[in-house]
Motif scaffolding. Structure first.
Motif, mmCIF file in Angstrom:
data_model
loop_
_atom_site.group_PDB
_atom_site.id
_atom_site.type_symbol
_atom_site.label_atom_id
_atom_site.label_comp_id
_atom_site.label_asym_id
_atom_site.label_seq_id
_atom_site.Cartn_x
_atom_site.Cartn_y
_atom_site.Cartn_z
ATOM 1 N N TYR A 140 0.834 -1.215 0.000
ATOM 2 C CA TYR A 140 0.000 0.000 0.000
ATOM 3 C C TYR A 140 0.862 1.256 0.000
ATOM 4 N N GLY A 141 1.897 1.270 0.820
ATOM 5 C CA GLY A 141 2.788 2.424 0.836
ATOM 6 C C GLY A 141 3.524 2.612 -0.483
ATOM 7 N N PHE A 142 3.891 1.513 -1.127
ATOM 8 C CA PHE A 142 4.597 1.614 -2.407
ATOM 9 C C PHE A 142 3.646 2.057 -3.517
ATOM 10 N N PHE A 143 2.407 1.569 -3.485
ATOM 11 C CA PHE A 143 1.428 1.972 -4.500
ATOM 12 C C PHE A 143 1.124 3.465 -4.395
ATOM 13 N N ASN A 144 1.127 3.997 -3.181
ATOM 14 C CA ASN A 144 0.866 5.425 -3.018
ATOM 15 C C ASN A 144 1.962 6.288 -3.626
ATOM 16 N N SER A 145 3.167 5.732 -3.785
ATOM 17 C CA SER A 145 4.263 6.500 -4.378
ATOM 18 C C SER A 145 4.156 6.600 -5.893
ATOM 19 N N LEU A 193 -0.826 8.818 -13.795
ATOM 20 C CA LEU A 193 -0.719 7.677 -14.705
ATOM 21 C C LEU A 193 -2.057 6.971 -14.845
ATOM 22 N N ASP A 194 -2.791 6.837 -13.744
ATOM 23 C CA ASP A 194 -4.120 6.231 -13.798
ATOM 24 C C ASP A 194 -5.078 7.095 -14.621
ATOM 25 N N GLU A 195 -4.995 8.401 -14.419
ATOM 26 C CA GLU A 195 -5.881 9.303 -15.149
ATOM 27 C C GLU A 195 -5.578 9.281 -16.642
ATOM 28 N N ALA A 196 -4.281 9.236 -16.986
ATOM 29 C CA ALA A 196 -3.915 9.165 -18.399
ATOM 30 C C ALA A 196 -4.393 7.867 -19.030
ATOM 31 N N ALA A 197 -4.287 6.776 -18.296
ATOM 32 C CA ALA A 197 -4.757 5.490 -18.811
ATOM 33 C C ALA A 197 -6.275 5.482 -18.968
ATOM 34 N N GLU A 198 -6.979 6.117 -18.028
ATOM 35 C CA GLU A 198 -8.441 6.191 -18.125
ATOM 36 C C GLU A 198 -8.861 7.013 -19.335
ATOM 37 N N ILE A 199 -8.131 8.077 -19.621
ATOM 38 C CA ILE A 199 -8.434 8.883 -20.801
ATOM 39 C C ILE A 199 -8.223 8.077 -22.079
ATOM 40 N N ASP A 200 -7.215 7.210 -22.067
ATOM 41 C CA ASP A 200 -6.941 6.367 -23.235
ATOM 42 C C ASP A 200 -7.905 5.203 -23.366
ATOM 43 N N ILE A 231 0.194 -1.005 -16.344
ATOM 44 C CA ILE A 231 0.865 0.246 -15.974
ATOM 45 C C ILE A 231 1.398 0.197 -14.545
ATOM 46 N N ILE A 232 0.537 -0.132 -13.596
ATOM 47 C CA ILE A 232 0.949 -0.070 -12.195
ATOM 48 C C ILE A 232 1.890 -1.212 -11.831
ATOM 49 N N MET A 233 1.534 -2.426 -12.209
ATOM 50 C CA MET A 233 2.348 -3.580 -11.814
ATOM 51 C C MET A 233 3.797 -3.491 -12.286
ATOM 52 N N PRO A 234 4.078 -3.095 -13.535
ATOM 53 C CA PRO A 234 5.496 -2.966 -13.932
ATOM 54 C C PRO A 234 6.262 -1.937 -13.119
ATOM 55 N N LEU A 235 5.588 -0.922 -12.606
ATOM 56 C CA LEU A 235 6.280 0.116 -11.847
ATOM 57 C C LEU A 235 6.580 -0.301 -10.409
ATOM 58 N N GLY A 263 11.924 1.681 -12.750
ATOM 59 C CA GLY A 263 10.863 2.446 -12.095
ATOM 60 C C GLY A 263 11.231 3.901 -11.887
ATOM 61 N N ALA A 264 12.517 4.181 -11.573
ATOM 62 C CA ALA A 264 12.944 5.556 -11.376
ATOM 63 C C ALA A 264 12.882 6.344 -12.673
ATOM 64 N N VAL A 265 13.214 5.680 -13.795
ATOM 65 C CA VAL A 265 13.188 6.378 -15.086
ATOM 66 C C VAL A 265 11.753 6.632 -15.523
ATOM 67 N N LYS A 266 10.895 5.623 -15.372
ATOM 68 C CA LYS A 266 9.523 5.776 -15.822
ATOM 69 C C LYS A 266 8.735 6.725 -14.938
ATOM 70 N N GLY A 267 9.017 6.681 -13.608
ATOM 71 C CA GLY A 267 8.264 7.533 -12.690
ATOM 72 C C GLY A 267 8.586 8.971 -12.879
#
Length: 293
Positions: free
Chosen positions: A174-179, A184-191, A202-206, A289-293
């Motif tokens: 949970y703490g890692f997901f909050n980071s 990214l979720d909003e951009a994916a929802e728009i797509d 999107i989330i799992m690879p990060l 993850g650091a590059v993508k984030g």
């Protein structure tokens, strides 16, 4: 001038020992403390007919007879396979369940969310082995209805492991997901991505680094567990490695300590290989993850 320079060097050296040097001493002592038991076990495994009191001299005798007897033992291979199956399924299930729960708590807002998080925090404060009597009675009752999840069942043992690991791992994830940025979720929802597509693509690879850590810890804890596995598993053909090898050391008067030590050395190989593989994977995942984030 030379005296002043010598005094300055002496002060610097004393200051270095006070600030940095003592750490090297502590590090060397910790390494010795960790390595000596490993060397002792390896030495005992190379002594045919070894005893605890007669194996104090390291590597006095070198023989692989204990390993030959180990691989010819009719039950050891089954114990190793059982442990690998139980630990692998537990690690995979822990990652999937924990990640799904952490994603829901991190991204969704629903009634009872904070209360559930607090409940998980309170539950993880109590060790799972405190409830082994209740687990025994629960599995005994389930066995009458659904034997595959009852006593003396690998699936029943896996279910117990998954239930005990859900609280702590959910909080860790949970703490890692909050980071991970919500943009990214909003951009994916728009797509046009659904929540499931956002979660898996999107989330799992990060969050691969923390997933690797959770899977490693879950594998190691279930692979070496004895108390709960001893309560659930009843017959030798169902024993995991820890429970099966306990039968060898139960009576210290006739225990085959050389065979036991050889079994412990071989049992450590899968854990070491998994750790080495995930260590490399964690480093690459952190970088990506650091590059993508």
């Amino acid at each position: 001038m030379a005296q002043k320079q010598e005094l300055h060097t002496s002060v610097t050296g004393s200051r270095w020992w006070a600030e940095v040097g003592w750490r090297y001493i502590v590090g060397v002592l910790v390494v010795i403390y960790c390595i000596v038991p490993l060397l002792y076990i390896l030495s005992v495994s190379l002594v045919p007919g070894a005893t605890l009191t007669g194996s104090n001299e390291l590597f006095r005798t070198i023989s692989f007879q204990n390993y030959v007897d180990l691989f010819n033992h009719p039950d050891y291979k089954h114990w190793v396979v059982n442990s690998l199956i139980v630990s692998s399924i537990t690690a995979i299930g822990t990652v999937l369940m924990g990640a799904a729960a952490a994603y829901a708590f991190s991204r969704f807002r629903f009634k009872g969310r904070r209360g559930t998080l607090t409940f998980l925090l309170l539950v993880q404060m109590f060790p799972q082995m405190l409830a082994f009597v209740a687990l025994f009675l629960l599995l005994l009752g389930i066995q009458e209805v659904f034997p595959a999840l009852g006593l003396n069942s690998h699936f029943g043992l896996i279910a117990v492991y998954l239930g005990g690991a859900l609280g702590s791992n959910t909080f860790l994830l949970y703490g890692f997901f909050n980071s991970v940025p919500r943009e990214l979720d909003e951009a994916a929802e728009i797509d046009g991505c659904s929540h499931a597509q956002t979660f898996w693509t999107i989330i799992m690879p990060l969050v691969l680094p923390v997933l690797a850590v959770v899977s490693l810890l879950s594998f190691i804890s279930s692979f070496g567990d004895f108390v709960i596995a001893k309560v659930v598993l009843q017959t030798p053909d169902k024993f995991t490695l820890a429970v099966g090898m306990y039968q060898w050391a139960a009576d210290d008067r006739i225990a085959p300590w050389g065979l036991f030590a050889a079994g412990a050395v071989v049992a450590a190989v899968p854990v070491i290989l998994l750790f080495q593989y995930l260590q490399r994977y964690i480093v690459s995942g952190l970088t990506a993850g650091a590059v993508k984030g």
